[in-house]
Design an enzyme around this catalytic site. Structure first.
Site, PDB file in Angstrom:
ATOM      1  N   LYS A  13     -50.894  -4.436 -18.794  1.00 40.45           N
ATOM      2  CA  LYS A  13     -51.718  -3.814 -17.386  1.00 40.45           C
ATOM      3  C   LYS A  13     -51.022  -2.607 -17.359  1.00 40.45           C
ATOM      4  CE  LYS A  13     -50.533  -7.259 -14.660  1.00 40.45           C
ATOM      5  NZ  LYS A  13     -50.137  -8.254 -15.214  1.00 40.45           N
ATOM      6  N   ARG A  88     -51.862 -10.788  -6.166  1.00 43.11           N
ATOM      7  CA  ARG A  88     -51.375 -11.794  -7.113  1.00 43.11           C
ATOM      8  C   ARG A  88     -51.563 -13.198  -6.599  1.00 43.11           C
ATOM      9  NH1 ARG A  88     -47.486  -8.628 -10.301  1.00 43.11           N
ATOM     10  NH2 ARG A  88     -46.564  -9.816 -11.776  1.00 43.11           N
ATOM     11  N   ARG A 127     -40.189  -7.271 -26.419  1.00 48.10           N
ATOM     12  CA  ARG A 127     -39.508  -6.373 -25.664  1.00 48.10           C
ATOM     13  C   ARG A 127     -38.256  -6.350 -25.324  1.00 48.10           C
ATOM     14  NH1 ARG A 127     -43.597  -5.703 -20.423  1.00 48.10           N
ATOM     15  NH2 ARG A 127     -42.580  -7.520 -19.404  1.00 48.10           N
ATOM     16  N   ARG A 139     -34.850  -6.634 -18.727  1.00 46.24           N
ATOM     17  CA  ARG A 139     -35.110  -7.070 -17.524  1.00 46.24           C
ATOM     18  C   ARG A 139     -34.700  -8.665 -17.344  1.00 46.24           C
ATOM     19  NH1 ARG A 139     -41.156  -5.190 -16.224  1.00 46.24           N
ATOM     20  NH2 ARG A 139     -41.348  -7.318 -15.282  1.00 46.24           N
ATOM     21  N   ARG A 150     -42.572 -17.343 -14.760  1.00 45.42           N
ATOM     22  CA  ARG A 150     -43.514 -16.463 -14.411  1.00 45.42           C
ATOM     23  C   ARG A 150     -45.117 -16.712 -14.874  1.00 45.42           C
ATOM     24  NH1 ARG A 150     -41.259 -10.905 -16.731  1.00 45.42           N
ATOM     25  NH2 ARG A 150     -43.137 -10.155 -15.707  1.00 45.42           N
TER      26      ARG A 150
END
Ligand code: ADP
Length: 202
Positions: A13, A88, A127, A139, A150
């Site tokens: 996104k 969300r 990532r 992160r 998540r």
């Protein structure tokens, strides 16, 4: 145009939002980026959000609704904006409709980026590995266990937002398994043919 980019975490996104912003000169509103900025600045909101985000949970609706409600009043949102990571929850979607109604605007289109779960897990592993290779911090919420959390939160809390917009006839699906450029092309095709609605031109 008020465009929502919708999809699971790591669907791409943010990447696509940056391209849309460039091409259509609209603002890019990422609640994830705004919350991380609040944490970096040590604000009250940042303090409340940090532990929640690190665990992979959702920040309370009232916080993100407040952030978005303030942000859309900024002058750079006048020509429209792209929402990335918001709404969300169904509650957030309803609150957004109310916020826009107050300004005689409405959501133009919801672009759903579809990516299967195994591919998402792979992307986040990559990532994290790339960040490590560059000596950059990973992160906290990209840790494999937290990422799975998540995904579970996405399924439980965020996926129900889709029928909400399906019922309004606003969703358009794109294949997020394709290359970044191909996904951009699919999104541009949607933007071109999307029916003008209130708020489409400003
Ligand atoms: P990604 O793009 O990888 O999905 P984000 O940067 O959008 O991740 O979001 C990171 C975290 O920020 C989320 O896991 C959540 O804790 C918090 N967050 C972001 N947007 C929202 C929102 N609209 N409602 C609640 N929490 C949010």
């Amino acid at each position: 145009m008020i465009l929502i980019l919708f999809g699971p975490p790591a669907a791409g996104k943010g990447t696509q939002a940056a391209r849309l912003k460039e091409r259509h000169k609209v603002a890019h509103l990422s609640t994830g980026d705004m919350l991380r900025a609040a944490i970096a600045q040590g604000t009250e909101v940042g303090k409340r959000a940090k532990a929640i985000m690190d665990k992979g949970d959702l920040v309370p609706d009232e916080i993100v609704i407040g952030i978005i409600g303030d942000r859309i009043k900024d002058p750079d949102c006048k020509n429209g904006f792209i929402l990335d990571g918001f709404p969300r929850t169904v509650n957030q979607a309803k609150a957004l409709d109310e916020l826009l109604k107050g300004r005689t605007l409405e959501v133009s289109v919801v672009i759903v980026i579809e990516v299967d779960e195994a591919a998402l897990i792979k992307r986040v592993e990559n990532r994290a590995n790339e960040a490590r290779a560059k000596g950059e911090p990973v992160r906290a919420d990209d840790d494999p266990e937290t990422f799975k959390k998540r995904l579970a939160v996405y399924k439980a809390e965020t996926a129900p937002v889709l029928p909400y917009y399906d019922n309004q006839g606003k969703t358009k699906r794109v294949d997020g398994m394709k290359s970044i450029d191909e996904v951009t092309a699919q999104i541009e095709a949607v933007v071109k043919t999307a029916k003008p609605r209130k708020g489409w031109f400003g």
